[in-house]
Design a protein around this motif. Structure first.
Motif, PDB file in Angstrom:
ATOM      1  N   MET A 177     -55.067 -15.059  45.970  1.00 19.70           N
ATOM      2  CA  MET A 177     -54.130 -15.143  44.853  1.00 19.70           C
ATOM      3  C   MET A 177     -54.685 -15.959  43.687  1.00 19.70           C
ATOM      4  O   MET A 177     -55.392 -16.962  43.890  1.00 19.70           O
ATOM      5  CB  MET A 177     -52.815 -15.794  45.303  1.00 19.70           C
ATOM      6  CG  MET A 177     -52.003 -14.980  46.271  1.00 19.70           C
ATOM      7  SD  MET A 177     -50.491 -15.866  46.720  1.00 19.70           S
ATOM      8  CE  MET A 177     -49.937 -14.880  48.114  1.00 19.70           C
ATOM      9  N   SER A 178     -54.322 -15.547  42.478  1.00 19.37           N
ATOM     10  CA  SER A 178     -54.592 -16.356  41.293  1.00 19.37           C
ATOM     11  C   SER A 178     -53.592 -17.510  41.248  1.00 19.37           C
ATOM     12  O   SER A 178     -52.614 -17.528  42.011  1.00 19.37           O
ATOM     13  CB  SER A 178     -54.446 -15.506  40.032  1.00 19.37           C
ATOM     14  OG  SER A 178     -53.091 -15.131  39.856  1.00 19.37           O
ATOM     15  N   THR A 179     -53.816 -18.450  40.344  1.00 18.09           N
ATOM     16  CA  THR A 179     -52.891 -19.579  40.210  1.00 18.09           C
ATOM     17  C   THR A 179     -51.488 -19.102  39.859  1.00 18.09           C
ATOM     18  O   THR A 179     -50.494 -19.600  40.394  1.00 18.09           O
ATOM     19  CB  THR A 179     -53.384 -20.554  39.126  1.00 18.09           C
ATOM     20  OG1 THR A 179     -54.688 -21.009  39.467  1.00 18.09           O
ATOM     21  CG2 THR A 179     -52.451 -21.747  39.005  1.00 18.09           C
ATOM     22  N   GLY A 180     -51.395 -18.127  38.963  1.00 18.49           N
ATOM     23  CA  GLY A 180     -50.092 -17.600  38.580  1.00 18.49           C
ATOM     24  C   GLY A 180     -49.359 -16.950  39.739  1.00 18.49           C
ATOM     25  O   GLY A 180     -48.144 -17.113  39.891  1.00 18.49           O
ATOM     26  N   GLY A 208     -51.212 -28.514  34.747  1.00 15.98           N
ATOM     27  CA  GLY A 208     -52.524 -27.961  35.020  1.00 15.98           C
ATOM     28  C   GLY A 208     -52.632 -26.458  34.894  1.00 15.98           C
ATOM     29  O   GLY A 208     -53.697 -25.887  35.168  1.00 15.98           O
ATOM     30  N   LEU A 209     -51.544 -25.787  34.485  1.00 16.72           N
ATOM     31  CA  LEU A 209     -51.572 -24.333  34.379  1.00 16.72           C
ATOM     32  C   LEU A 209     -52.030 -23.899  32.986  1.00 16.72           C
ATOM     33  O   LEU A 209     -51.821 -24.599  32.000  1.00 16.72           O
ATOM     34  CB  LEU A 209     -50.184 -23.751  34.643  1.00 16.72           C
ATOM     35  CG  LEU A 209     -49.551 -24.038  36.005  1.00 16.72           C
ATOM     36  CD1 LEU A 209     -48.209 -23.346  36.101  1.00 16.72           C
ATOM     37  CD2 LEU A 209     -50.470 -23.605  37.140  1.00 16.72           C
ATOM     38  N   ASP A 210     -52.620 -22.700  32.912  1.00 13.41           N
ATOM     39  CA  ASP A 210     -52.959 -22.184  31.592  1.00 13.41           C
ATOM     40  C   ASP A 210     -51.695 -21.686  30.902  1.00 13.41           C
ATOM     41  O   ASP A 210     -50.615 -21.600  31.496  1.00 13.41           O
ATOM     42  CB  ASP A 210     -54.036 -21.089  31.672  1.00 13.41           C
ATOM     43  CG  ASP A 210     -53.554 -19.819  32.368  1.00 13.41           C
ATOM     44  OD1 ASP A 210     -52.405 -19.390  32.137  1.00 13.41           O
ATOM     45  OD2 ASP A 210     -54.333 -19.244  33.146  1.00 13.41           O
ATOM     46  N   VAL A 211     -51.804 -21.364  29.630  1.00 12.06           N
ATOM     47  CA  VAL A 211     -50.646 -21.052  28.799  1.00 12.06           C
ATOM     48  C   VAL A 211     -49.852 -19.865  29.332  1.00 12.06           C
ATOM     49  O   VAL A 211     -48.612 -19.893  29.385  1.00 12.06           O
ATOM     50  CB  VAL A 211     -51.091 -20.783  27.345  1.00 12.06           C
ATOM     51  CG1 VAL A 211     -49.904 -20.343  26.503  1.00 12.06           C
ATOM     52  CG2 VAL A 211     -51.716 -22.029  26.746  1.00 12.06           C
ATOM     53  N   LEU A 212     -50.536 -18.809  29.752  1.00  9.74           N
ATOM     54  CA  LEU A 212     -49.855 -17.605  30.208  1.00  9.74           C
ATOM     55  C   LEU A 212     -49.087 -17.840  31.500  1.00  9.74           C
ATOM     56  O   LEU A 212     -47.947 -17.392  31.661  1.00  9.74           O
ATOM     57  CB  LEU A 212     -50.868 -16.468  30.394  1.00  9.74           C
ATOM     58  CG  LEU A 212     -51.507 -15.930  29.113  1.00  9.74           C
ATOM     59  CD1 LEU A 212     -52.544 -14.865  29.453  1.00  9.74           C
ATOM     60  CD2 LEU A 212     -50.454 -15.358  28.172  1.00  9.74           C
ATOM     61  N   VAL A 213     -49.700 -18.555  32.428  1.00  8.90           N
ATOM     62  CA  VAL A 213     -49.040 -18.835  33.708  1.00  8.90           C
ATOM     63  C   VAL A 213     -47.852 -19.776  33.490  1.00  8.90           C
ATOM     64  O   VAL A 213     -46.768 -19.579  34.051  1.00  8.90           O
ATOM     65  CB  VAL A 213     -50.031 -19.440  34.717  1.00  8.90           C
ATOM     66  CG1 VAL A 213     -49.311 -19.820  36.004  1.00  8.90           C
ATOM     67  CG2 VAL A 213     -51.155 -18.454  35.010  1.00  8.90           C
ATOM     68  N   ALA A 214     -48.050 -20.801  32.645  1.00  7.52           N
ATOM     69  CA  ALA A 214     -46.966 -21.732  32.349  1.00  7.52           C
ATOM     70  C   ALA A 214     -45.779 -21.005  31.736  1.00  7.52           C
ATOM     71  O   ALA A 214     -44.618 -21.275  32.067  1.00  7.52           O
ATOM     72  CB  ALA A 214     -47.463 -22.829  31.407  1.00  7.52           C
ATOM     73  N   ARG A 215     -46.056 -20.066  30.856  1.00 18.00           N
ATOM     74  CA  ARG A 215     -44.990 -19.291  30.220  1.00 18.00           C
ATOM     75  C   ARG A 215     -44.195 -18.496  31.258  1.00 18.00           C
ATOM     76  O   ARG A 215     -42.958 -18.441  31.200  1.00 18.00           O
ATOM     77  CB  ARG A 215     -45.577 -18.353  29.167  1.00 18.00           C
ATOM     78  CG  ARG A 215     -44.533 -17.523  28.419  1.00 18.00           C
ATOM     79  CD  ARG A 215     -45.210 -16.585  27.430  1.00 18.00           C
ATOM     80  NE  ARG A 215     -44.239 -15.769  26.718  1.00 18.00           N
ATOM     81  CZ  ARG A 215     -43.657 -16.113  25.573  1.00 18.00           C
ATOM     82  NH1 ARG A 215     -43.960 -17.285  25.017  1.00 18.00           N
ATOM     83  NH2 ARG A 215     -42.786 -15.316  24.980  1.00 18.00           N
ATOM     84  N   ALA A 216     -44.902 -17.902  32.215  1.00 15.80           N
ATOM     85  CA  ALA A 216     -44.230 -17.129  33.260  1.00 15.80           C
ATOM     86  C   ALA A 216     -43.331 -18.023  34.113  1.00 15.80           C
ATOM     87  O   ALA A 216     -42.221 -17.623  34.503  1.00 15.80           O
ATOM     88  CB  ALA A 216     -45.266 -16.426  34.136  1.00 15.80           C
ATOM     89  N   VAL A 217     -43.796 -19.237  34.397  1.00 11.75           N
ATOM     90  CA  VAL A 217     -42.997 -20.184  35.177  1.00 11.75           C
ATOM     91  C   VAL A 217     -41.732 -20.557  34.409  1.00 11.75           C
ATOM     92  O   VAL A 217     -40.624 -20.568  34.958  1.00 11.75           O
ATOM     93  CB  VAL A 217     -43.817 -21.445  35.517  1.00 11.75           C
ATOM     94  CG1 VAL A 217     -42.914 -22.528  36.107  1.00 11.75           C
ATOM     95  CG2 VAL A 217     -44.934 -21.105  36.497  1.00 11.75           C
TER      96      VAL A 217
END
Length: 251
Positions: free
Chosen positions: A138-141, A167-176
């Motif tokens: 799995m990726s971080t996201g 510690g998340l990148d912008v795209l993953v943080a946005r999804a969270v």
């Protein structure tokens, strides 16, 4: 759903003696609301959330979660909360489905109900494409989505997020953040700890600014900006902390 009154937590330091990580903290969080705890590292955010999730016992004061006292009825509190931090802790050798299923069984959900709940969550979080993917692949996201899924598998009324985008990148943080926002729409009572100003502005209905274990003020972003005549929440934050900590004004 969450009521905190004069909550204090002291730790003993060999050199300094008793040290207050929290000092008479008070606030309330309602259903359908995201309440932000905004503060720098070491401000007391995680200590507060650990008390609310029954990991730590308070030194004094009151903390009620879903009507249950965290000190007197910890098992009832745990049955009514979901807790998520930035540390996903995903098992490498379990698939996404197996992971969430495992946590559902830990909560004692009956098998038929659990399977229905799993299908509901995987649809809600758009996780069907990673259903059979091992944690090691799995990726971080993807891991963050699984972490959210296991946090809500027992459909708790209260959700606690401790810096989940750290510690998340912008795209993953946005999804969270989008997932958290959807949980508010479902009527959940949510407390969200962060030190990221943008997250507070985008997500939180109300925010408490915390520094050195004390709540400096509570309100909506707009209320705090108007009250302290500042252009944004970041300047409110530095204004309040600077008024209590002279070293901040020297930076």
């Amino acid at each position: 759903m969450i009521r905190v009154q004069d909550l204090t937590k002291e730790f003993f330091d060999l050199k300094r003696g008793p040290v207050a990580a929290l000092n008479e903290v008070s606030f309330e969080v309602k259903p359908g609301e995201i309440f932000g705890l905004l503060g720098p590292n070491g401000a007391g955010k995680t200590t507060c959330l650990r008390i609310l999730s029954t990991v730590l016992k308070p030194t004094s004061g009151l903390a009620l979660v879903a009507g249950f006292d965290v000190a007197r009825s910890p098992e009832s509190v745990r049955a009514n909360i979901g807790f998520m931090s930035g540390n996903t802790g995903i098992y490498d050798r379990m698939t996404a489905w197996e992971m969430v299923e495992y946590y559902g069984r830990l909560y004692g959900i009956e098998e038929e109900q659990l399977q229905n709940r799993l299908h509901e969550i995987f649809d809600q979080l758009q996780m069907n494409e990673i259903r059979d993917l091992l944690g090691s692949k799995m990726s971080t996201g993807m891991k963050q989505k699984v972490s959210i899924a296991r946090t809500i598998v027992h459909d708790p009324p209260v959700l606690i997020f401790d810096e989940p985008t750290s510690g998340l990148d912008v795209l993953v943080a946005r999804a969270v953040l989008e997932a958290v926002d959807s949980l508010r729409d479902a009527g959940k009572c949510i407390i969200f700890s962060t030190h990221i100003m943008r997250e507070v502005e985008k997500l939180c209905d109300r925010v408490a600014i915390i520094h050195k274990g004390e709540i400096l003020d509570v309100g909506t972003v707009d209320e705090l900006i108007q009250k302290y005549v500042q252009p944004d929440i970041e300047e409110v934050f530095f204004h309040l902390i600077g008024s209590r900590d002279p070293l901040m004004n020297a930076i």
